[in-house]
Write a protein that holds these residues in place. Structure first.
Motif, PDB file in Angstrom:
ATOM      1  N   ILE A 148      -2.584  -0.654   8.475  1.00 55.99           N
ATOM      2  CA  ILE A 148      -3.248   0.484   9.104  1.00 55.99           C
ATOM      3  C   ILE A 148      -4.539   0.761   8.350  1.00 55.99           C
ATOM      4  CG2 ILE A 148      -3.089   2.936   9.674  1.00 55.99           C
ATOM      5  CD1 ILE A 148      -0.044   2.657   9.674  1.00 55.99           C
ATOM      6  N   THR A 149      -5.654   0.673   9.063  1.00 53.98           N
ATOM      7  CA  THR A 149      -6.937   1.038   8.469  1.00 53.98           C
ATOM      8  C   THR A 149      -6.996   2.550   8.347  1.00 53.98           C
ATOM      9  OG1 THR A 149      -7.999  -0.894   9.462  1.00 53.98           O
ATOM     10  CG2 THR A 149      -9.435   0.881   8.692  1.00 53.98           C
ATOM     11  N   ASN A 150      -7.207   3.022   7.123  1.00 49.94           N
ATOM     12  CA  ASN A 150      -7.140   4.458   6.836  1.00 49.94           C
ATOM     13  C   ASN A 150      -8.513   4.979   6.413  1.00 49.94           C
ATOM     14  OD1 ASN A 150      -6.445   7.051   6.073  1.00 49.94           O
ATOM     15  ND2 ASN A 150      -5.626   6.435   4.086  1.00 49.94           N
ATOM     16  N   TYR A 151      -9.092   5.819   7.274  1.00 49.43           N
ATOM     17  CA  TYR A 151     -10.390   6.411   6.977  1.00 49.43           C
ATOM     18  C   TYR A 151     -10.291   7.860   6.511  1.00 49.43           C
ATOM     19  CZ  TYR A 151     -12.378   2.477   9.637  1.00 49.43           C
ATOM     20  OH  TYR A 151     -12.726   1.233  10.097  1.00 49.43           O
ATOM     21  N   ILE A 152      -9.070   8.390   6.370  1.00 50.18           N
ATOM     22  CA  ILE A 152      -8.930   9.823   6.097  1.00 50.18           C
ATOM     23  C   ILE A 152      -8.294  10.115   4.743  1.00 50.18           C
ATOM     24  CG2 ILE A 152      -8.875  10.385   8.546  1.00 50.18           C
ATOM     25  CD1 ILE A 152      -5.830  10.800   8.280  1.00 50.18           C
ATOM     26  N   GLY A 153      -8.205   9.102   3.889  1.00 51.46           N
ATOM     27  CA  GLY A 153      -7.676   9.319   2.545  1.00 51.46           C
ATOM     28  C   GLY A 153      -6.252   9.837   2.564  1.00 51.46           C
ATOM     29  N   ASN A 154      -6.017  10.899   1.795  1.00 50.68           N
ATOM     30  CA  ASN A 154      -4.668  11.479   1.711  1.00 50.68           C
ATOM     31  C   ASN A 154      -4.471  12.649   2.663  1.00 50.68           C
ATOM     32  OD1 ASN A 154      -3.823   9.715  -0.395  1.00 50.68           O
ATOM     33  ND2 ASN A 154      -4.965  10.972  -1.872  1.00 50.68           N
ATOM     34  N   ALA A 155      -5.381  12.821   3.600  1.00 52.97           N
ATOM     35  CA  ALA A 155      -5.264  13.944   4.537  1.00 52.97           C
ATOM     36  C   ALA A 155      -4.002  13.814   5.374  1.00 52.97           C
ATOM     37  CB  ALA A 155      -6.483  14.001   5.448  1.00 52.97           C
ATOM     38  N   GLN A 160       9.776  -4.318   9.378  1.00 53.58           N
ATOM     39  CA  GLN A 160       8.759  -5.171   8.777  1.00 53.58           C
ATOM     40  C   GLN A 160       7.878  -4.291   7.896  1.00 53.58           C
ATOM     41  OE1 GLN A 160       7.489  -6.770  12.798  1.00 53.58           O
ATOM     42  NE2 GLN A 160       7.253  -8.665  11.610  1.00 53.58           N
ATOM     43  N   PRO A 161       7.240  -4.861   6.883  1.00 50.60           N
ATOM     44  CA  PRO A 161       6.415  -4.021   6.014  1.00 50.60           C
ATOM     45  C   PRO A 161       5.104  -3.591   6.670  1.00 50.60           C
ATOM     46  CG  PRO A 161       6.324  -6.313   5.310  1.00 50.60           C
ATOM     47  CD  PRO A 161       7.367  -6.248   6.376  1.00 50.60           C
ATOM     48  N   PHE A 162       4.826  -2.310   6.585  1.00 47.25           N
ATOM     49  CA  PHE A 162       3.539  -1.754   7.023  1.00 47.25           C
ATOM     50  C   PHE A 162       2.885  -1.099   5.811  1.00 47.25           C
ATOM     51  CE2 PHE A 162       5.736  -2.289  10.940  1.00 47.25           C
ATOM     52  CZ  PHE A 162       4.763  -2.440  11.925  1.00 47.25           C
ATOM     53  N   LYS A 163       1.585  -1.241   5.723  1.00 52.28           N
ATOM     54  CA  LYS A 163       0.855  -0.636   4.610  1.00 52.28           C
ATOM     55  C   LYS A 163      -0.484  -0.102   5.123  1.00 52.28           C
ATOM     56  CE  LYS A 163      -1.527  -4.857   3.102  1.00 52.28           C
ATOM     57  NZ  LYS A 163      -1.834  -5.742   1.963  1.00 52.28           N
ATOM     58  N   THR A 164      -1.147   0.679   4.284  1.00 57.40           N
ATOM     59  CA  THR A 164      -2.471   1.177   4.641  1.00 57.40           C
ATOM     60  C   THR A 164      -3.519   0.527   3.756  1.00 57.40           C
ATOM     61  OG1 THR A 164      -2.366   3.043   3.099  1.00 57.40           O
ATOM     62  CG2 THR A 164      -1.527   3.411   5.331  1.00 57.40           C
ATOM     63  N   GLU A 165      -4.715   0.408   4.299  1.00 58.31           N
ATOM     64  CA  GLU A 165      -5.890   0.002   3.533  1.00 58.31           C
ATOM     65  C   GLU A 165      -6.933   1.088   3.691  1.00 58.31           C
ATOM     66  OE1 GLU A 165      -7.343  -3.822   4.621  1.00 58.31           O
ATOM     67  OE2 GLU A 165      -5.725  -4.912   3.613  1.00 58.31           O
ATOM     68  N   THR A 166      -7.308   1.717   2.587  1.00 57.88           N
ATOM     69  CA  THR A 166      -8.251   2.827   2.644  1.00 57.88           C
ATOM     70  C   THR A 166      -9.686   2.318   2.678  1.00 57.88           C
ATOM     71  OG1 THR A 166      -6.713   4.262   1.463  1.00 57.88           O
ATOM     72  CG2 THR A 166      -9.032   4.912   1.479  1.00 57.88           C
ATOM     73  N   HIS A 167     -10.443   2.832   3.630  1.00 60.86           N
ATOM     74  CA  HIS A 167     -11.850   2.482   3.778  1.00 60.86           C
ATOM     75  C   HIS A 167     -12.659   3.770   3.841  1.00 60.86           C
ATOM     76  CE1 HIS A 167     -11.298  -1.874   4.939  1.00 60.86           C
ATOM     77  NE2 HIS A 167     -10.069  -1.409   5.132  1.00 60.86           N
ATOM     78  N   PRO A 168     -13.910   3.751   3.380  1.00 57.67           N
ATOM     79  CA  PRO A 168     -14.737   4.960   3.442  1.00 57.67           C
ATOM     80  C   PRO A 168     -15.139   5.278   4.884  1.00 57.67           C
ATOM     81  CG  PRO A 168     -16.022   3.116   2.634  1.00 57.67           C
ATOM     82  CD  PRO A 168     -14.599   2.628   2.714  1.00 57.67           C
TER      83      PRO A 168
END
Length: 295
Positions: free
Chosen positions: A158-165, A216-224
């Motif tokens: 999951i592409t994450n653009y919102i940080g820890n929000a 299955q494993p899901f993870k996030t990748e944080t992007h600005p």
């Protein structure tokens, strides 16, 4: 003589509008009318026994004929500042045509003036009230389906653009269920602004739930957020999600990362009272979309 109220559904070929049409089609005491810009799609509704009209908010001459003899209408616009012009045109015509009740789908109820497109919707709400319609304003929070629609999920990442929000989320089909009820019972929901968000989760928490349910494993990748803006503009977002809207979303993401959107994770307890069932959580969403989520 047919005294059934006619209910016009804008966006009838989209997820929300289409589901509203589905839920209202078999209700005996109303006539549902599907609005679409395409003659081919209109014919597809007719082939199913569903009344349809051609309505293009950018073609003024299509609006009055579509609204003729309509009693209630769902106002649903696209993601562009043009929604202001389109909605005013639609509402002025609806008033002239004698439409009584308007259900409008807006945006987040979080108390901030910094996310422009949320404000655009609030101007539309104010204009609905100015014209003295009977109305119901719906304010959904983030759609769970955006995980697919915005391309945020790819092969378990999951592409994450919102940080820890932590966002307040709603399944778009739950929104449709609320729309259907407010159109069926305008007297019950008249003059109400109804916020809709039922499961508050961060992107990391969403990934953990998907991992648990899908197996299955899901993870996030944080992007600005700036990367989102640059990629969207470079990809030619203009025309699909115009630049003014893309900049609104970018602003929201920046505020999310800075934790500067008050009450962005607020949830509400009105859904079961309106629909008679509980709203979908992220676990329900993962179960319902398990095959689509698997990679």
């Amino acid at each position: 003589m047919n005294n059934k109220p006619n209910i016009l559904i804008l966006g009838a070929t989209g997820k929300v509008g289409g589901e509203v049409v589905n839920q209202l089609t078999d209700v005996e005491h109303i006539n549902v009318i599907a609005a679409t810009r395409s003659p081919e799609k209109a014919q597809a509704f007719e082939d199913k026994g569903i009344s349809s009209v051609i309505l293009d908010l950018d073609k003024p001459k299509t609006i009055a004929p579509a609204l003729e003899n309509c009693d209630r209408a769902l106002l649903l616009t696209g993601y562009t500042v043009d929604m202001l012009r389109q909605s005013k045109r639609f509402l002025d015509t609806a008033k002239q045509q004698g439409v009584k009740h308007i259900v409008h789908i807006g945006a987040s109820t979080a108390p901030t003036n910094e996310v422009a497109h949320w404000g655009w919707h609030q101007f539309i709400e104010a204009y609905i009230e100015k014209l003295n319609f009977s109305y119901t304003h719906l304010r959904p929070e983030a759609f769970m389906q955006n995980l697919f629609g915005f391309g945020w999920l790819n092969n378990g990442v999951i592409t994450n653009y919102i940080g820890n929000a932590r966002w307040s989320w709603i399944d778009c089909y739950d929104l449709a269920a609320v729309v259907a009820q407010t159109l069926l019972h305008p007297e019950k929901y008249e003059s109400q602004t109804i916020p809709l968000g039922y499961d508050a989760k961060t992107m990391d928490e969403v990934a953990a739930i998907l991992t648990e349910i899908v197996g299955q494993p899901f993870k996030t990748e944080t992007h600005p957020p700036k990367e989102f803006l640059d990629d969207a503009l470079q990809a030619g977002a203009e025309g699909i999600y115009p630049n003014a809207y893309i900049n609104c979303v970018y602003t929201q993401f920046e505020l999310n990362v800075a934790d500067e959107i008050p009450e962005g994770d607020r949830t509400f307890n009105n859904f079961e009272t309106i629909t008679g069932r509980k709203p979908n959580t992220w676990k329900d969403f993962a179960i319902n979309y398990r095959e689509q989520l698997a990679y």
